[in-house]
Design a protein around this motif. Structure first.
Motif, PDB file in Angstrom:
ATOM      1  N   PRO B 182      -8.877   5.363   7.957  1.00 10.42           N
ATOM      2  CA  PRO B 182      -7.507   4.845   7.464  1.00 10.42           C
ATOM      3  C   PRO B 182      -6.629   3.310   7.094  1.00 10.42           C
ATOM      4  N   THR B 183      -6.324   3.548   8.471  1.00  7.23           N
ATOM      5  CA  THR B 183      -5.768   1.686   8.934  1.00  7.23           C
ATOM      6  C   THR B 183      -6.093   0.868   7.981  1.00  7.23           C
ATOM      7  N   VAL B 184      -7.965   0.565   8.803  1.00  4.83           N
ATOM      8  CA  VAL B 184      -8.228  -0.053   8.520  1.00  4.83           C
ATOM      9  C   VAL B 184      -8.985  -0.616   6.577  1.00  4.83           C
ATOM     10  N   THR B 186      -6.830   0.712   4.566  1.00  2.00           N
ATOM     11  CA  THR B 186      -5.367  -0.082   3.725  1.00  2.00           C
ATOM     12  C   THR B 186      -5.591  -1.418   4.056  1.00  2.00           C
ATOM     13  N   ILE B 187      -5.564  -2.077   4.784  1.00  2.00           N
ATOM     14  CA  ILE B 187      -6.189  -3.903   5.204  1.00  2.00           C
ATOM     15  C   ILE B 187      -6.962  -4.208   4.655  1.00  2.00           C
ATOM     16  N   HIS B 188      -8.369  -3.666   4.941  1.00  2.00           N
ATOM     17  CA  HIS B 188      -8.966  -4.504   4.285  1.00  2.00           C
ATOM     18  C   HIS B 188      -9.869  -4.008   2.869  1.00  2.00           C
TER      19      HIS B 188
END
Lengths: 220, 220
Positions: B182-184, B186-188
């Motif tokens: 989920p974090t990846v 959102t950033i990528h």
DNA sequence: GTCTATATCTCGATAGAC
DNA sequence: GTCTATCGAGATATAGAC
């Protein structure tokens, strides 16, 4: 907040009263160790040394308590070591500071790390707005690191690697062994007998491996 | 089990009846997504398309169900791609097979991965005996990889790196981006729009980064 | 703000008919 | 083996006195 537009630890804590801070620390510990569903309001109250009813007085219910704790933790994650990273003169120094900064931050904030990982494993519903703010700030370690990688690629100081993938790789190697600590300690003798020593050795290994992975061959 | 003393997927499943396998698949899904405490017996029963009372008929209680599911999952983790790894002629090939094997295994067994990570975050009480068996077998990918690294260091094919730390580093880069998906995402941007493409790009990046990190400089 | 007592509810587990 | 009905523990949340 002298050289950063991100809030410092003191700034973040100043928003809350003494009792609220006690609750925060306790809640972070319990949520991180037991998970969102496994955490017990009674256990949080005990850890904060207050009555259980007071928890519901300060935070309406478990949901909102979790939400506030998570938001607080996220902001702390963002506010760590941006400054020293910016000042690094060479890419080697940048990499050293980044590895050291991340490993030390996770070492001293293992509950925050656990909360983050748990949230991601559960689908990351709470991540959205916080990550956007992180991205927008432009002043957090990951952003700075990516910029430094781009600059080093442009100058030929390192090979033509993808900056985003590189960021993910470096962070992975700095964090994942903390996540899998029980497994690592079962397999690796030194990690079991002296974890602190293992962490130090690991920082050296990581710099060596990643620096050689990024710089051009000596004769190039 | 032709060329391995580890059980194959089919072997593992043959131990259980049709209904039990339904329960296993359902329980793995729910435990992995909701965590050990967050999982609901009712939800598992629904997912397995059986009555809730039947869960307690086949497995005495939630504890034993979790224990069995975890043990089953662990054995599957061990039994993946040891054979092709052994046959790799060069270290470059070894590294490619290892990266590809791990990434593909995690990609197609994300719930198993989640269960493993959850268990480690919770303290890893259930890990003990399984990891010892893994270590004793001598035939699982991590062992083989470490041996291959040692041999490559001895022959000068790669630099004098610590094999155990190297193992931890490689596995971290292969798994952690799934954990933090989920974090990846959102950033990528690419990870968000086409995850499959991102995973493929990542395998290439990882081989490039780690291979250059391990081999001696060209002029050495 | 703080505490005791208690309401309410969710969920794991079982009893017992079929 | 399968199902319905239900029990009882334990947890969240609140009421209401102080």
């Amino acid at each position: 907040m002298a050289d950063s537009n991100l809030p410092s630890d003191a700034d973040l804590r100043a928003e809350y009263s003494e009792t609220e801070r006690q609750i925060f620390d306790a809640a972070l510990r319990v949520f991180a160790r037991k998970g969102r569903a496994g955490a017990r309001m009674q256990e949080i109250a005990d850890a904060a040394d207050i009555n259980k009813a007071m928890l519901h007085y300060y935070f309406r219910n478990k949901e909102t308590l979790y939400g506030e704790v998570f938001a607080f933790t996220m902001r702390r994650f963002m506010a760590s070591f941006g400054a020293s990273l910016k000042e690094a003169p060479t890419f080697a120094e940048t990499l050293r500071v980044f590895i050291d900064g991340y490993v030390e931050f996770v070492r001293t904030n293992q509950d925050a790390m656990r909360l983050m990982v748990n949230e991601n494993l559960a689908g990351g519903t709470h991540l959205g707005e916080h990550l956007k703010r992180l991205k927008a700030s432009g002043d957090a370690p990951p952003q700075i690191f990516v910029e430094k990688v781009e600059a080093a690629v442009a100058s030929g100081e390192i090979r033509a690697v993808d900056p985003d993938h590189t960021l993910v790789s470096v962070i992975s190697t700095c964090i994942f062994f903390f996540v899998m600590r029980p497994t690592v300690q079962t397999i690796h003798a030194e990690a079991a007998s002296d974890w602190g020593e293992f962490v130090e050795a690991r920082k050296e290994h990581l710099f060596d491996l990643l620096y050689h992975g990024l710089v051009p061959d000596a004769d190039a």
